[in-house]
Enzyme design. Structure first.
Site, PDB file in Angstrom:
ATOM      1  N   CYS A 127      38.429  34.813  34.879  1.00  0.00           N
ATOM      2  CA  CYS A 127      37.706  35.077  33.638  1.00  0.00           C
ATOM      3  C   CYS A 127      38.534  35.933  32.686  1.00  0.00           C
ATOM      4  CB  CYS A 127      36.392  35.805  33.932  1.00  0.00           C
ATOM      5  SG  CYS A 127      35.391  35.009  35.195  1.00  0.00           S
TER       6      CYS A 127
ATOM      7  N   ARG B  27      44.085  31.466  31.784  1.00  0.00           N
ATOM      8  CA  ARG B  27      43.490  31.990  33.015  1.00  0.00           C
ATOM      9  C   ARG B  27      42.524  30.995  33.650  1.00  0.00           C
ATOM     10  NH1 ARG B  27      43.766  37.727  33.365  1.00  0.00           N
ATOM     11  NH2 ARG B  27      41.746  37.840  34.366  1.00  0.00           N
TER      12      ARG B  27
ATOM     13  N   TRP C 229      34.812  31.820  34.535  1.00  0.00           N
ATOM     14  CA  TRP C 229      35.126  30.870  35.605  1.00  0.00           C
ATOM     15  C   TRP C 229      34.057  31.068  36.668  1.00  0.00           C
ATOM     16  CZ3 TRP C 229      37.321  30.724  40.708  1.00  0.00           C
ATOM     17  CH2 TRP C 229      37.929  29.506  41.036  1.00  0.00           C
TER      18      TRP C 229
ATOM     19  N   ASN D  57      34.201  40.777  34.578  1.00  0.00           N
ATOM     20  CA  ASN D  57      35.048  40.043  35.514  1.00  0.00           C
ATOM     21  C   ASN D  57      34.893  40.673  36.890  1.00  0.00           C
ATOM     22  OD1 ASN D  57      36.001  38.551  33.384  1.00  0.00           O
ATOM     23  ND2 ASN D  57      38.053  39.439  33.382  1.00  0.00           N
ATOM     24  N   GLY D  58      34.914  39.838  37.931  1.00  0.00           N
ATOM     25  CA  GLY D  58      34.799  40.357  39.288  1.00  0.00           C
ATOM     26  C   GLY D  58      33.536  39.851  39.958  1.00  0.00           C
TER      27      GLY D  58
ATOM     28  N   GLU E 228      54.990  20.904  54.011  1.00  0.00           N
ATOM     29  CA  GLU E 228      54.643  21.520  52.729  1.00  0.00           C
ATOM     30  C   GLU E 228      55.893  22.039  52.027  1.00  0.00           C
ATOM     31  OE1 GLU E 228      52.465  23.197  49.503  1.00  0.00           O
ATOM     32  OE2 GLU E 228      52.219  21.476  50.850  1.00  0.00           O
TER      33      GLU E 228
ATOM     34  N   LYS F 103      57.217  20.856  48.314  1.00  0.00           N
ATOM     35  CA  LYS F 103      57.463  21.791  47.211  1.00  0.00           C
ATOM     36  C   LYS F 103      58.848  21.575  46.609  1.00  0.00           C
ATOM     37  CE  LYS F 103      53.724  23.635  46.757  1.00  0.00           C
ATOM     38  NZ  LYS F 103      53.313  22.280  47.061  1.00  0.00           N
TER      39      LYS F 103
ATOM     40  N   GLU G 204      59.065  18.118  44.676  1.00  0.00           N
ATOM     41  CA  GLU G 204      58.230  17.921  43.498  1.00  0.00           C
ATOM     42  C   GLU G 204      58.669  18.744  42.303  1.00  0.00           C
ATOM     43  OE1 GLU G 204      54.043  18.867  43.932  1.00  0.00           O
ATOM     44  OE2 GLU G 204      54.479  20.595  45.181  1.00  0.00           O
TER      45      GLU G 204
ATOM     46  N   HIS H 136      65.145  10.364  67.782  1.00  0.00           N
ATOM     47  CA  HIS H 136      64.598   9.006  67.748  1.00  0.00           C
ATOM     48  C   HIS H 136      64.895   8.317  66.411  1.00  0.00           C
ATOM     49  CE1 HIS H 136      62.455   9.597  71.559  1.00  0.00           C
ATOM     50  NE2 HIS H 136      62.335  10.844  71.153  1.00  0.00           N
TER      51      HIS H 136
ATOM     52  N   LYS I 201      48.260  18.232  37.500  1.00  0.00           N
ATOM     53  CA  LYS I 201      47.648  19.251  38.348  1.00  0.00           C
ATOM     54  C   LYS I 201      46.487  18.686  39.150  1.00  0.00           C
ATOM     55  CE  LYS I 201      47.120  23.317  40.046  1.00  0.00           C
ATOM     56  NZ  LYS I 201      48.089  23.751  41.060  1.00  0.00           N
TER      57      LYS I 201
END
Length: 605
Positions: A2, A27, A71, A97-98, A478, A482, A485, A501, A600
């Site tokens: 937020c 944000r 948010w 916020n929070g 992963e 990263k 990409e 193998h 995204k």
């Protein structure tokens, strides 16, 4: 997450507040609002959606006001749940916020005293508390009413308060959520982040936890929550506006990597209670006795999180668990029935392939659970139940803090399932999980320089291999994702035992192999695999949290990692791989935050 803005001065407040909110759009948010005082009353504009929705409403007049981009956490995105939130008499408005942990208790207490609530949010209790203490205070001192209210609050907050009876001041306060203020001698500004203030001042006062401020045309005053006057010095800011939006970091991705300790901490605080003996509090009502099989569905990074989660669930809860590429799931007629639990993992909650897979599972009678970072998303609405991460908005396309918070939720879920299946979960595991944010903080400091130097050495390579065993294997998957990409280097991840193998045919002089060796019971096997690739001329960089001298004898370089519980190593070991991808991409001159051909949130199949 937020955003907060506030203004008091001799200009019309509304356009300045709106501009401040625009500065904080990065944000992430799902609704916005502005409150302005004029002619003895406070007027409010609020709108669900983006700022362009708020821009359709008539501008409000007045020279003092507050604004907010929300948010959603408590309550769905809506005009009603959007900030600012007001008191019953409409004379006090706040932005916040929070998260207020004890808001239900406070809400009940305030209702008993005659207050009426209109939103689903935790934030609204703050405006009613201030109203209550203003009624009890004969002098109607706004600062004292805010201080009394803060003493009732448990949780995190950054707040700004606007009062119709005190139109000459804004009162602000902070606890575990950022808030900054500025003043030029005749007018003052408030914001949750520096970018909203840089057009007006480069001298910024940062509120610390437990501090309260009064912003007026005459200047700034700061107080402790005990009412003691404080003296503060401003920060001299040299950032550009564009850089400040990234918190001073050159890219959102690096900022988000560095935010992982806080993101993990916030996720743990939402779901794990540590008061003596750790207790899991997921708020789920699964029929665990009925679950005989689990499917984890996701795409990309979310699927990699699922690969870690599957091992944790099988080891702790003894439930057979399958990890599926969501895009393939429904097209192979999966064996799903009422004895299944299907878990959909998605940062945005809008990933189309994952949404379709979840719908397919639900149509076949499976219990369904979503792990997501966004309230009100499509996947949340389809799932029977939801487990939220608390990563905050992730702007860089390459996911980092969303991944680690997904791992936290999966670890807690594995423990929850184990306990409900009658298995004992080690006290040590939950205790160490609670410590992970502190370990991450130290790790980010310790490895950043060495990983950056490594990236400088490797950035001209065109191919790299990642190898690992046990829980290290999904982590290297992963890591390879990263790297490719954002740096566009061809990178492949293999279970180290698979090398013989077929893959060893590709290993020759100067081929780079990145080996992750954090799984204790297969460590000796990893030593053997490293020797295999070294014998064929590979350059090996090992990342490990144990037996560093042994590794140094067989690898070209070793990046030491902190020792944690074996089941929690993926939360630690992924960090240097994220940093390696980032610094390699920077060295190659790539667009780190917006890599080519990627989005995204993938909202089409």
């Amino acid at each position: 997450m937020c955003g907060i803005v506030g203004y008091i001065g001799y200009h019309q407040a509304y356009p300045l507040l709106f501009k401040g909110l625009e500065r904080l759009e990065y944000r992430g948010y799902d609704s916005a609002g502005i409150a302005v005082y004029d002619q003895e009353r406070i007027q409010v504009n609020k709108a669900k959606g983006q700022l362009h929705e708020l821009a359709q409403l008539p501008a409000l007049t007045g020279k003092i006001g507050i604004g907010h981009t929300r948010w959603a956490t408590h309550g769905t995105p809506s005009d009603t749940n959007a900030h600012p939130h007001g008191s019953c008499d409409g004379k006090v408005y706040i932005v916040h916020n929070g998260i207020i942990d004890n808001y239900l208790e406070l809400r009940d207490w305030l209702c008993q005293r005659g207050h009426t609530f209109v939103s689903e949010t935790d934030s609204e209790v703050i405006s009613h508390l201030i109203e209550e203490y203003l009624k009890l205070d004969r002098e109607r001192n706004l600062l004292q009413a805010v201080i009394h209210s803060l003493k009732k609050l448990q949780g995190a907050y950054a707040i700004a308060v606007l009062s119709a009876d005190h139109p000459d001041q804004l009162v602000v306060a902070r606890q575990d959520s950022p808030l900054v203020v500025a003043h030029d001698g005749t007018q003052g500004w408030v914001a949750s982040d520096i970018p909203a203030l840089l057009d007006y001042s480069r001298e910024i006062y940062v509120l610390e936890d437990g501090e309260v401020g009064v912003v007026s045309c005459q200047g700034l005053q700061f107080y402790s929550q005990q009412g003691h006057v404080l003296t503060k010095r401003p920060l001299q800011i040299s950032w550009t506006v564009a850089a400040a939006e990234k918190g001073g970091y050159p890219h959102y991705m690096l900022k988000e990597i560095m935010e992982q300790p806080d993101a993990v901490r916030n996720t743990l605080k939402n779901h794990l209670v540590v008061n003596g003996t750790p207790a899991i509090n997921l708020g789920l009502q699964l029929d665990v006795e009925r679950i005989q099989r689990i499917y984890l569905v996701g795409m990309g990074t979310a699927r990699h999180a699922g690969l870690v989660g599957s091992q944790l669930i099988e080891q702790l809860a003894q439930i057979p668990t399958h990890v599926e590429i969501a895009a393939e799931f429904r097209y192979r007629s999966p064996l799903i029935d009422q004895q299944c639990l299907t878990i959909a993992i998605s940062q945005s909650g809008e990933t189309a392939d994952t949404l379709v897979a979840l719908q397919e599972a639900k149509s076949r009678g499976s219990q369904t659970l979503a792990i997501t970072n966004v309230q009100g998303s499509s996947i949340e609405r389809v799932a029977d139940q939801v487990l939220y991460t608390a990563a905050g908005p992730e702007i860089a396309v390459a996911s980092t803090k969303a991944y680690t918070t997904q791992l936290v939720c999966l670890a807690l879920l594995a423990c929850y399932l184990a306990q409900n299946k009658g298995y004992t979960v080690q006290h040590q595991l939950l205790t160490e999980l609670w410590r992970i944010p502190f370990v991450l903080t130290e790790l980010l400091v310790d490895v950043q320089e060495s990983v950056q130097n490594l990236a400088e050495q490797l950035h001209t390579k065109q191919n790299m291999f990642f190898i690992g065993r046990g829980l290290d294997y999904p982590v290297v998957q992963e890591g390879a994702l990263k790297l490719k990409e954002i740096s566009y280097i061809h990178a492949e991840a293999y279970a180290a035992g698979e090398l013989k193998h077929g893959t060893l045919a590709l290993v020759e002089e100067n081929v780079v192999v990145l080996a992750l060796a954090c799984t204790s019971h297969v460590f000796d096997k990893m030593i053997g695999n490293i020797k295999e690739v070294k014998a064929r001329g590979a350059t090996v960089v090992a990342f490990a949290n144990q037996r560093h001298q042994e590794l140094a004898a067989v690898a070209d370089a070793v990046i030491p990692l902190p020792k944690v519980h074996d089941l929690l190593t993926p939360l630690i070991s992924v960090v240097p791989l994220q940093l390696l991808a980032y610094y390699t991409a920077v060295a190659r001159g790539c667009n780190v935050d917006k890599p080519r051909n990627l989005a995204k949130s993938v909202t089409v199949e």
